[in-house]
Design a protein around this motif. Structure first.
Motif, short mmCIF file in Angstrom:
data_model
loop_
_atom_site.label_atom_id
_atom_site.label_comp_id
_atom_site.label_asym_id
_atom_site.label_seq_id
_atom_site.Cartn_x
_atom_site.Cartn_y
_atom_site.Cartn_z
N SER A 171 0.69 -1.12 0.03
CA SER A 171 -0.17 0.03 -0.05
C SER A 171 0.93 1.12 -0.01
N GLU A 392 -4.77 10.10 -2.47
CA GLU A 392 -4.61 10.21 -0.64
C GLU A 392 -5.58 8.87 -0.25
N GLY A 393 -6.31 8.47 -0.99
CA GLY A 393 -7.08 7.28 -0.71
C GLY A 393 -6.60 6.10 -1.24
N TYR A 394 -5.37 6.13 -1.40
CA TYR A 394 -4.69 4.76 -2.22
C TYR A 394 -4.92 3.35 -1.50
N ASP A 395 -4.81 3.50 -0.09
CA ASP A 395 -4.80 2.33 0.70
C ASP A 395 -6.12 1.42 0.66
N GLN A 396 -7.38 2.49 0.39
CA GLN A 396 -8.50 1.82 0.45
C GLN A 396 -9.11 1.10 -0.90
N LEU A 397 -8.33 1.39 -1.75
CA LEU A 397 -8.51 0.93 -3.31
C LEU A 397 -8.31 -0.50 -3.48
N SER A 398 -9.12 -1.05 -4.08
CA SER A 398 -8.94 -2.39 -4.44
C SER A 398 -7.83 -2.76 -5.08
N GLU A 401 -7.78 -1.82 -8.62
CA GLU A 401 -7.48 -0.17 -8.70
C GLU A 401 -6.16 0.49 -8.23
N GLN A 402 -5.69 -0.15 -7.36
CA GLN A 402 -4.32 0.09 -7.01
C GLN A 402 -3.35 -0.10 -8.27
#
Length: 618
Positions: A171, A392-398, A401-402
């Motif tokens: 992540s 900013e929300g990279y950690d919450q992506l699937s 998506e990452q």
């Protein structure tokens, strides 16, 4: 440990090696300059000790990164730093040989006890800290250079770059390890302990008089000569191939103080045509790195522990006033000349290979091809920042998506202009093995280049380990005012050596030379303590007595020393300023600085009030 120098008029004793050397110098001086020069060459020693520590991992790292960032335009820096160092080492040598007093005790009695204790404690701290990168680079030279053909000491670590076509990262990280990133700590410990044992044997030889001590001198000279020849050979090969611009190289020895706050050389030229946002981004990064490297290069030319070594190594040999000319010759030929030759050659080689250039894969506009570059993983962090970084929300992506975002970033990086990529490549924290690979085509044989560079690095760092241990032995004896204690001497040597051998628990980064850049900023802050103290010692009538220079000689000494003192304070101020925006380092640095300043003021006050009482008691 320490022999009190005798008066010039003392008759030589056939059983005393020091008296024999003194008589050799007197006889040579009576025969003229040629004979005197020959005697100096024969009897030199402490200067080669200084060279053994000066030509260490710090010099290698400083020169390597100076060449990579500034090309040959920064050659002046290390020349100026060594000139300042020779001036101050000549000053403390003159004071020590003229008075015969041990410097630590002389400072406490005649100048300021806070300066004396600050000098000694800073020396011990510098020995223990600077020993670490020397062990680290010795291990690296064995693993990646000298033993590479038999598999090295450990399997090579593999690092996967930013996912581009089917890969993934953890992540938000810019590089994910594809295999074990570190060799086993046990291997590093065993190798480091073997190096420690070998260095301990060499230190023991130096502690003994006669043949053993002479063998130690010869070995150190051989190590220094090996280093000089290894790096000199690289530049000689480049010269014969017509690939060096010597007018540009000579111009690099002219000081340019704008380099403290502006990008320099070919990298500055690359920035000119870039858009303003790109120019600002890379300029700030370049200036920050330039400043750190310039401070490190200056600090490692003559560190505060070297200022402790010179006078005590002379006292250890029993030198006195007769040896003052030899001491200056020793510093110039044994330390300054090898240092300038080696560091200049490393800067020139690094500039030729790394400055404002990059391999074809790194310059490709195809993200898949660019990722195959050997420096892509190291440059990736700065490049990701340049194109905006992860969302900013990279950690919450699937995961899907990452992966898509990673591919977008990789495409943006590959689309950057070649000028930006060359700047990014120059900022990569190279290691010695990468430089040895790069000079393979220069010497015409990759294997030969590998061994040449490996021997040079190993020789530089192993000789520095020996001398750092030796200095700490002297310092521990002085700390407890027992100059002849073999137990304290051994303890001091062991403390420095053991702390250095545990380097892998402190630093195990991919660019081991960068550890020197980090630790050298610490040394830069301490150096003014020694330089200011020596300036005051030379001007102290109570210490120097009839030996204090007068007239034009005193004017020359003071002008030269003032130049060195101001330079040391400028480097220290720049280092402290660079720490102010770091929340963890700033309070520590400022607190130590504040305590020391108060201690120095108190020390001068104590001396001012104590002297009238001392005079009254006479």
């Amino acid at each position: 440990m320490n022999q009190k120098p005798t008066d010039d008029s003392g008759a030589p004793d056939a059983s005393d090696k020091v008296s024999q050397d003194r008589q050799i110098l007197k006889d040579a001086q009576a025969r003229g300059p040629g004979a005197t020069l020959g005697a100096w060459v024969r009897l030199s020693g402490p200067g080669w000790l200084q060279s053994a520590i000066t030509l260490g991992g710090g010099s290698l790292a400083g020169a390597l990164f100076l060449g990579s960032l500034g090309g040959v335009s920064m050659l002046w820096l290390q020349l100026m730093a060594i000139v300042m160092g020779v001036i101050m080492l000549s000053a403390i040598s003159f004071v020590t040989l003229s008075t015969g007093e041990r410097p630590f005790q002389a400072i406490n009695q005649h100048i300021n006890p806070a300066l004396g204790w600050g000098w000694l404690i800073a020396t011990c701290m510098a020995n223990m800290i600077w020993c670490m990168p020397q062990f680290s680079l010795c291990y690296d030279a064995l693993d990646k250079n000298l033993l590479r053909d038999v598999g090295g000491l450990e399997p090579a670590a593999v690092t996967a770059p930013l996912a581009i076509a089917g890969g993934s990262t953890d992540s938000g990280s810019t590089a994910a390890p594809a295999a074990a990133a570190r060799p086993a700590w046990l291997t590093k410990l065993v190798v480091s302990l073997i190096l420690l044992g070998a260095a301990g044997v060499m230190v023991a030889l130096n502690a003994r008089r006669g043949l053993a001590s002479r063998f130690f001198d010869i070995l150190l000279k051989a190590l220094v000569a090996m280093v000089v020849l290894s790096f000199f050979g690289v530049v000689l090969s480049l010269t014969f191939k017509g690939e060096l611009n010597w007018l540009e190289i000579l111009a690099g020895f002219i000081p340019d103080f704008r380099q403290w706050w502006e990008p320099t050389g070919k990298l500055a030229d690359l920035l000119v045509d870039l858009p303003e946002d790109a120019r600002d981004f890379w300029s700030k990064m370049l200036v920050k790195n330039q400043s750190e490297v310039m401070i490190a290069a200056a600090a490692t030319a003559v560190g505060i522990n070297m200022t402790f070594l010179m006078p005590y190594s002379m006292l250890h040999r029993g030198w006195d006033k007769t040896f003052r000319g030899l001491a200056r010759f020793d510093l110039s030929t044994g330390m300054a000349i090898p240092y300038v030759l080696v560091t200049s050659c490393v800067v020139i080689a690094a500039a030729h290979v790394f400055n404002a250039t990059a391999d074809p894969a790194f310059l490709s506009d195809d993200p898949v091809v660019m990722a195959t570059s050997p420096i892509y993983a190291s440059a990736q962090g700065n490049l990701v920042k340049r194109v905006g970084g992860f969302s900013e929300g990279y950690d919450q992506l699937s995961p899907a998506e990452q992966k898509a975002e990673q591919q977008q970033l990789a495409a943006k990086i590959a689309a950057l202009p070649a000028a930006e990529k060359k700047v990014a490549a120059s900022l990569v924290q190279r290691n010695a093995f990468q430089l040895s690979q790069a000079i393979g085509p220069i010497v015409g044989n990759d294997k030969l280049a590998n061994y040449m560079f490996g021997l040079g690095v190993f020789g530089m760092c192993f000789s520095t380990i020996i001398v750092l241990m030796l200095i700490n032995g002297f310092a521990f004896c002085e700390m407890f005012n027992r100059p002849d204690s073999s137990g304290l001497y051994a303890l001091g040597c062991l403390v420095a050596g053991v702390s250095g051998s545990l380097w892998f628990w402190v630093w195990d980064g991919p660019s081991k030379p960068w550890l020197v850049i980090v630790t050298s900023s610490f040394g830069a802050m301490l150096l003014p303590i020694a330089y200011l103290t020596f300036f005051m010692m030379m001007n102290s009538k109570s210490l120097m007595g009839a030996e204090k220079p007068t007239g034009w000689r005193m004017v020359v000494w003071n002008l030269l020393m003032a130049f060195a003192v101001l330079g040391a304070f400028a480097a220290a101020s720049q280092t402290i300023y660079s720490k102010l925006d770091k929340p963890l380092e700033a309070p520590i640095v400022l607190s130590i600085l504040g305590v020391f300043v108060v201690a120095v003021i108190a020390g001068f006050a104590y001396k001012a009030f104590a002297r009238p009482a001392e005079r009254a008691s006479l």
